[in-house]
Design a protein around this motif. Sequence first.
Motif, PDB file in Angstrom:
ATOM      1  N   GLY A  19      22.847 -26.646 -46.134  1.00 56.86           N
ATOM      2  CA  GLY A  19      22.759 -28.102 -46.162  1.00 56.86           C
ATOM      3  C   GLY A  19      24.038 -28.762 -45.696  1.00 56.86           C
ATOM      4  N   GLY A  20      23.926 -29.974 -45.185  1.00 61.42           N
ATOM      5  CA  GLY A  20      25.113 -30.690 -44.772  1.00 61.42           C
ATOM      6  C   GLY A  20      24.855 -31.821 -43.807  1.00 61.42           C
ATOM      7  N   SER A  21      23.592 -32.158 -43.564  1.00 64.29           N
ATOM      8  CA  SER A  21      23.234 -33.266 -42.681  1.00 64.29           C
ATOM      9  C   SER A  21      23.766 -33.070 -41.266  1.00 64.29           C
ATOM     10  CB  SER A  21      23.738 -34.593 -43.270  1.00 64.29           C
ATOM     11  OG  SER A  21      23.204 -35.668 -42.538  1.00 64.29           O
ATOM     12  N   HIS A  22      23.579 -31.873 -40.740  1.00 62.45           N
ATOM     13  CA  HIS A  22      23.975 -31.564 -39.366  1.00 62.45           C
ATOM     14  C   HIS A  22      22.728 -31.135 -38.603  1.00 62.45           C
ATOM     15  CE1 HIS A  22      28.203 -31.798 -40.357  1.00 62.45           C
ATOM     16  NE2 HIS A  22      27.966 -31.024 -41.403  1.00 62.45           N
ATOM     17  N   PRO A  23      22.108 -32.052 -37.847  1.00 63.90           N
ATOM     18  CA  PRO A  23      20.870 -31.707 -37.154  1.00 63.90           C
ATOM     19  C   PRO A  23      21.029 -30.545 -36.175  1.00 63.90           C
ATOM     20  CG  PRO A  23      21.558 -33.951 -36.617  1.00 63.90           C
ATOM     21  CD  PRO A  23      22.501 -33.422 -37.636  1.00 63.90           C
ATOM     22  N   GLN A  24      22.238 -30.304 -35.694  1.00 62.48           N
ATOM     23  CA  GLN A  24      22.464 -29.196 -34.773  1.00 62.48           C
ATOM     24  C   GLN A  24      22.095 -27.852 -35.405  1.00 62.48           C
ATOM     25  OE1 GLN A  24      24.731 -31.356 -35.833  1.00 62.48           O
ATOM     26  NE2 GLN A  24      25.764 -32.336 -34.119  1.00 62.48           N
ATOM     27  N   LEU A  25      22.291 -27.734 -36.705  1.00 69.99           N
ATOM     28  CA  LEU A  25      21.949 -26.491 -37.390  1.00 69.99           C
ATOM     29  C   LEU A  25      20.445 -26.256 -37.370  1.00 69.99           C
ATOM     30  CD1 LEU A  25      24.328 -26.711 -40.493  1.00 69.99           C
ATOM     31  CD2 LEU A  25      24.645 -25.377 -38.395  1.00 69.99           C
TER      32      LEU A  25
ATOM     33  N   PHE B 120      10.442 -17.248 -40.794  1.00 71.72           N
ATOM     34  CA  PHE B 120      10.604 -18.402 -41.682  1.00 71.72           C
ATOM     35  C   PHE B 120      11.961 -19.066 -41.462  1.00 71.72           C
ATOM     36  CE2 PHE B 120       8.102 -15.217 -43.992  1.00 71.72           C
ATOM     37  CZ  PHE B 120       6.917 -15.922 -44.162  1.00 71.72           C
ATOM     38  N   ILE B 121      11.987 -20.392 -41.704  1.00 70.24           N
ATOM     39  CA  ILE B 121      13.237 -21.162 -41.748  1.00 70.24           C
ATOM     40  C   ILE B 121      13.358 -21.698 -43.166  1.00 70.24           C
ATOM     41  CG2 ILE B 121      14.507 -23.178 -40.928  1.00 70.24           C
ATOM     42  CD1 ILE B 121      13.007 -22.930 -38.272  1.00 70.24           C
ATOM     43  N   LEU B 122      14.499 -21.464 -43.804  1.00 71.88           N
ATOM     44  CA  LEU B 122      14.736 -21.940 -45.164  1.00 71.88           C
ATOM     45  C   LEU B 122      15.924 -22.899 -45.160  1.00 71.88           C
ATOM     46  CD1 LEU B 122      14.215 -21.912 -48.194  1.00 71.88           C
ATOM     47  CD2 LEU B 122      15.674 -19.882 -48.339  1.00 71.88           C
ATOM     48  N   PRO B 123      15.643 -24.217 -45.057  1.00 68.18           N
ATOM     49  CA  PRO B 123      16.741 -25.183 -45.145  1.00 68.18           C
ATOM     50  C   PRO B 123      17.170 -25.358 -46.596  1.00 68.18           C
ATOM     51  CG  PRO B 123      14.680 -26.282 -44.584  1.00 68.18           C
ATOM     52  CD  PRO B 123      14.384 -24.824 -44.763  1.00 68.18           C
ATOM     53  N   SER B 124      18.453 -25.561 -46.815  1.00 71.19           N
ATOM     54  CA  SER B 124      18.952 -25.775 -48.172  1.00 71.19           C
ATOM     55  C   SER B 124      19.593 -27.153 -48.251  1.00 71.19           C
ATOM     56  CB  SER B 124      19.966 -24.694 -48.551  1.00 71.19           C
ATOM     57  OG  SER B 124      21.115 -24.812 -47.753  1.00 71.19           O
ATOM     58  N   GLY B 125      20.031 -27.501 -49.424  1.00 71.09           N
ATOM     59  CA  GLY B 125      20.676 -28.802 -49.606  1.00 71.09           C
ATOM     60  C   GLY B 125      19.668 -29.853 -50.015  1.00 71.09           C
ATOM     61  N   GLY B 126      20.176 -30.995 -50.346  1.00 72.40           N
ATOM     62  CA  GLY B 126      19.321 -32.096 -50.772  1.00 72.40           C
ATOM     63  C   GLY B 126      20.001 -33.418 -50.509  1.00 72.40           C
ATOM     64  N   ALA B 127      19.305 -34.456 -50.822  1.00 70.12           N
ATOM     65  CA  ALA B 127      19.830 -35.801 -50.579  1.00 70.12           C
ATOM     66  C   ALA B 127      20.985 -36.128 -51.522  1.00 70.12           C
ATOM     67  CB  ALA B 127      18.710 -36.818 -50.757  1.00 70.12           C
ATOM     68  N   THR B 128      21.981 -36.783 -50.985  1.00 67.07           N
ATOM     69  CA  THR B 128      23.091 -37.318 -51.772  1.00 67.07           C
ATOM     70  C   THR B 128      23.399 -38.709 -51.231  1.00 67.07           C
ATOM     71  OG1 THR B 128      24.874 -36.557 -50.326  1.00 67.07           O
ATOM     72  CG2 THR B 128      24.090 -34.997 -51.988  1.00 67.07           C
ATOM     73  N   LYS B 129      24.342 -39.378 -51.824  1.00 68.99           N
ATOM     74  CA  LYS B 129      24.675 -40.723 -51.321  1.00 68.99           C
ATOM     75  C   LYS B 129      25.347 -40.656 -49.949  1.00 68.99           C
ATOM     76  CE  LYS B 129      29.053 -41.035 -53.815  1.00 68.99           C
ATOM     77  NZ  LYS B 129      29.856 -41.812 -54.731  1.00 68.99           N
ATOM     78  N   HIS B 130      25.837 -39.476 -49.543  1.00 65.56           N
ATOM     79  CA  HIS B 130      26.500 -39.329 -48.251  1.00 65.56           C
ATOM     80  C   HIS B 130      25.599 -38.699 -47.188  1.00 65.56           C
ATOM     81  CE1 HIS B 130      30.224 -40.405 -50.202  1.00 65.56           C
ATOM     82  NE2 HIS B 130      30.025 -39.437 -51.095  1.00 65.56           N
ATOM     83  N   VAL B 131      24.459 -38.179 -47.599  1.00 65.57           N
ATOM     84  CA  VAL B 131      23.548 -37.499 -46.670  1.00 65.57           C
ATOM     85  C   VAL B 131      22.303 -38.354 -46.502  1.00 65.57           C
ATOM     86  CG1 VAL B 131      22.129 -35.453 -46.291  1.00 65.57           C
ATOM     87  CG2 VAL B 131      24.380 -35.223 -47.330  1.00 65.57           C
ATOM     88  N   GLU B 132      22.096 -38.864 -45.290  1.00 65.73           N
ATOM     89  CA  GLU B 132      20.946 -39.729 -45.046  1.00 65.73           C
ATOM     90  C   GLU B 132      19.676 -38.931 -44.769  1.00 65.73           C
ATOM     91  OE1 GLU B 132      21.870 -42.629 -42.094  1.00 65.73           O
ATOM     92  OE2 GLU B 132      23.766 -43.131 -43.021  1.00 65.73           O
TER      93      GLU B 132
END
Length: 70
Positions: A28-34, A49-61
């Motif tokens: 996770g990290g809000s980097h669409p390039q990944l 399979f693709i397993l994205p991680s991470g979640g929404a925060t006040k800094h991640v749109e």
Amino acid sequence: MNYPFDLITNFIFLETEVEKSDVILVPGGSHPQLMERASEIYHQQLAPFILPSGGATKHVEITEWIFCIM
């Protein structure tokens, strides 16, 4: 002394050849390039399979999960 994130960065960001795998993990990290790169690897049939991680925060749109379904 190295900080933990420095050690992780040194481990993760090595130039390695991409080979078949069971899953593509996208940190996770809000980097669409990944997610774009994960999509390329998926379409090369290097992993089922693709397993994205991470979640929404006040800094991640947009999270990697949202980008995955767009």
